[in-house]
Design an enzyme around this catalytic site. Structure first.
Site, PDB file in Angstrom:
ATOM      1  CG  ASP A 292       0.795   6.615   5.196  1.00 21.17           C
ATOM      2  OD1 ASP A 292       0.873   7.671   4.263  1.00 21.17           O
ATOM      3  OD2 ASP A 292      -0.007   5.860   5.094  1.00 21.17           O
TER       4      ASP A 292
ATOM      5  CE1 TYR B  55      -5.580   4.374   1.829  1.00 24.90           C
ATOM      6  CE2 TYR B  55      -6.838   5.982   0.725  1.00 24.90           C
ATOM      7  CZ  TYR B  55      -6.916   5.049   1.507  1.00 24.90           C
ATOM      8  OH  TYR B  55      -7.893   4.353   1.842  1.00 24.90           O
ATOM      9  CG  HIS B  56      -0.221  11.382   1.484  1.00 19.46           C
ATOM     10  ND1 HIS B  56      -0.477  12.258   2.347  1.00 19.46           N
ATOM     11  CD2 HIS B  56      -0.999  11.327   0.638  1.00 19.46           C
ATOM     12  CE1 HIS B  56      -1.741  12.987   1.824  1.00 19.46           C
ATOM     13  NE2 HIS B  56      -1.943  12.368   0.634  1.00 19.46           N
ATOM     14  N   PRO B  57       2.546   7.005   1.275  1.00 21.87           N
ATOM     15  CG  PRO B  57       2.549   4.963  -0.003  1.00 21.87           C
ATOM     16  CD  PRO B  57       1.636   6.179   0.317  1.00 21.87           C
TER      17      PRO B  57
END
Length: 552
Positions: free
Chosen positions: A293, A467-469
């Protein structure tokens, strides 16, 4: 039982919508899309400036959060994922970043053959319509509309000027030849509306008679016989149903839910599956591993002039902005307000940018809480390539139970060094002449926070997920024991099953993940249909000529 389909796509998100459109373009293909969420109709999703609402609403978000993060004092971090038609493209910040060319060449080095920059650029061009981008590098006829903001606020330009004054370059198009530098940020907005993957791809395709969408469908497992996917078991309104497939099942359910569904179907680390009482179909230890992330901080500065969005942070202004958007799709409501940005390198010897900035003419939190100080501006900043890796695990064999998510954030000493560098470089940028007529006191972290220890305490307490998993079903060579899918997105060890979404990223890309997720859906579609990939590009990206010796 319901009908048999050629293809079943699980998840109507960024990649799923793209594949639904491309696979159903041939009327011979009967395609089913299963989506647990409901409709995306309504101003909270479609109005760009309302972006802080949907990601904080149970109606549209799965409501996931991390386990207590050991290196962040046991904090649990929110992990929003779109539970709605359009998936996370319906609740995200609408920022459009392709990723750096070197990201994709790294993918290829890691075993994702055929996913180098020269291979993915043609798919980026196919998917987008961008009137302002660099000619030859950008698409002009694709379904995904990308635009720039009006830059209504002088602070947007001040940020770019400050970057130039600090000795960084300016880029005319960070999604073109040159990512590095300060420039105008792009957004997935069209005619004043959020241009999600649902608006771009799915809704036009649903007019075809061969594409069906079932909303409210919670997928329990992929049905597998003789090592081949033959369908999907799912629940709608409390009723358990099955859909059969003649060709392939494709998981596009997010970097959280795709590995979860694989494990529920018996595909994953054998020991873990046995622990929760699931029969092992294929022992793939990489399922749920390699979780990555981006983390970021907001650095907030008071503004001495009353020109920020704070003046609109009242019911009357909000009502006027809402009405202007509702009736005309214009005004402040038609922008996500992220209209300038930067990608820079943290130090000499770093080949391509490893720090990203989003600039906002407002001091506000993601949950919509404004800074008590009033007028201010902020830069969201974070490193791009942390070495920290986490995992997704099942908490139960019951598909209704949430998975365990541990990112293991900040587990490397370099993470702390990188974030301290981010803060110090940002202070230098805010200290430039371009901000002199606007710059008040530093709101956050505050001038008193200077030493490494003080900065570390601030980072530990305030760092947030961007919020970039991604990365939990890693793509790689079929002989790689930790790879989950091969370079054609096929699940290794099971026939008739693919994964195509951000979970297949071998390594996280620079910037926001919506654009590369859609690109994965576009490229995977050609693999699924057995088509030759688009011809590779021969364009070379810009790399700083003195990157080995110079930071800027």
């Amino acid at each position: 039982m319901i009908d048999e389909f050629d293809f079943i796509i699980v998840g109507a998100g960024s990649a799923g919508c793209a594949m639904a459109s491309r696979l159903s373009a041939d009327p011979k293909n009967k395609v089913l899309v299963l989506e647990f969420g409901g409709t995306d109709v309504g101003p909270f999703i479609q109005m760009p400036a309302a972006l802080s609402y949907p990601m904080n609403m149970q109606l549209y978000d799965w409501g996931y959060e991390s386990e207590p993060e050991p290196h962040l004092g046991g904090r649990r971090l929110a992990t929003p994922r779109g539970k709605v038609v359009g998936g996370s493209s319906s609740i995200n910040g609408m920022v459009y970043v392709r990723g750096h060319a070197c990201d994709f060449d790294t993918w290829e080095d890691m075993g994702a053959k055929g996913w180098g920059f020269r291979h993915v650029l043609p798919y980026y061009k196919r998917m987008e319509t961008n009137p302002d981008g660099q000619v030859g590098w950008r698409g002009t006829e694709g379904p995904l509309h990308v635009q720039r903001g009006t830059k209504w606020n002088p602070l947007f330009d001040a940020f770019k000027q400050a970057g130039s004054q600090a000795g960084y370059g300016v880029t005319a198009d960070y999604n073109g030849e040159r990512q590095e530098g300060f420039g105008d940020m792009e957004m997935t907005v069209h005619k004043g509306r959020r241009w999600s993957a649902a608006n771009a791809y799915l809704k036009p395709a649903l007019k075809r008679g061969n594409l069906e969408l079932i909303k409210g469908a919670l997928v329990h497992r992929v049905l597998i016989e003789n090592n081949r996917a033959i369908g999907v078991e799912f629940e709608v309104g409390g009723e358990l149903r099955e859909a059969r497939v003649s060709r392939e099942v494709i998981l596009a359910a997010s970097s959280i839910n795709s590995p979860k569904i694989l494990m529920q179907s018996g595909i994953g680390p054998a020991e873990h599956l046995k622990e929760v009482g699931i029969d092992v179909v294929a022992d793939r230890p990489g399922v749920g591993a390699n979780l990555q992330d981006h983390l970021e901080l907001y650095l907030q500065q008071a503004c001495t002039q009353p020109i920020t969005l704070f003046k609109h942070w009242n019911l009357v202004s909000k009502a006027l902005i809402g009405a202007q958007w509702l009736f005309f799709k214009q005004g402040l409501g038609a922008s996500n307000q992220f209209e300038s940005c930067a990608f820079i390198r943290s130090k000499a010897g770093v080949k391509y940018p490893d720090i990203q900035y989003h600039f906002l003419p407002f001091a506000v939190r993601y949950d919509g809480q404004a800074a008590a100080e009033g007028h201010g501006f902020q830069a969201h900043v974070g490193p791009m390539r942390s070495k920290s890796r986490g995992h997704i695990k099942l908490t139960s064999k019951d598909p209704r139970q949430k998975p365990s998510i541990l990112f293991n954030y900040m587990s490397h000493e370099e993470d702390w060094e990188d974030f301290r560098t981010c803060i110090r470089l940002t202070r230098e940028i805010f200290g430039q002449e371009a901000f002199s007529e606007y710059r008040g006191k530093e709101i956050q972290p505050g001038d008193q926070v200077q030493s490494d220890d003080e900065l570390n305490d601030f980072i530990r307490e305030h760092v947030e997920s961007a919020y970039h998993p991604c990365g939990t079903c890693r793509m790689g060579d079929a002989a790689d024991p930790m790879a989950v899918v091969d370079p054609e997105c096929k699940v290794i060890g099971v026939d008739g099953l693919r994964v195509a979404d951000s979970s297949i990223f071998p390594q996280i890309t620079n910037g926001n993940l919506n654009a590369p997720s859609i690109m994965v859906g576009e490229k995977a579609s050609d693999h699924i249909l057995g088509r030759d990939p688009l011809p590779a590009s021969n364009l070379d990206p810009w790399i700083h000529p003195d990157w080995e010796n110079s930071q800027r």
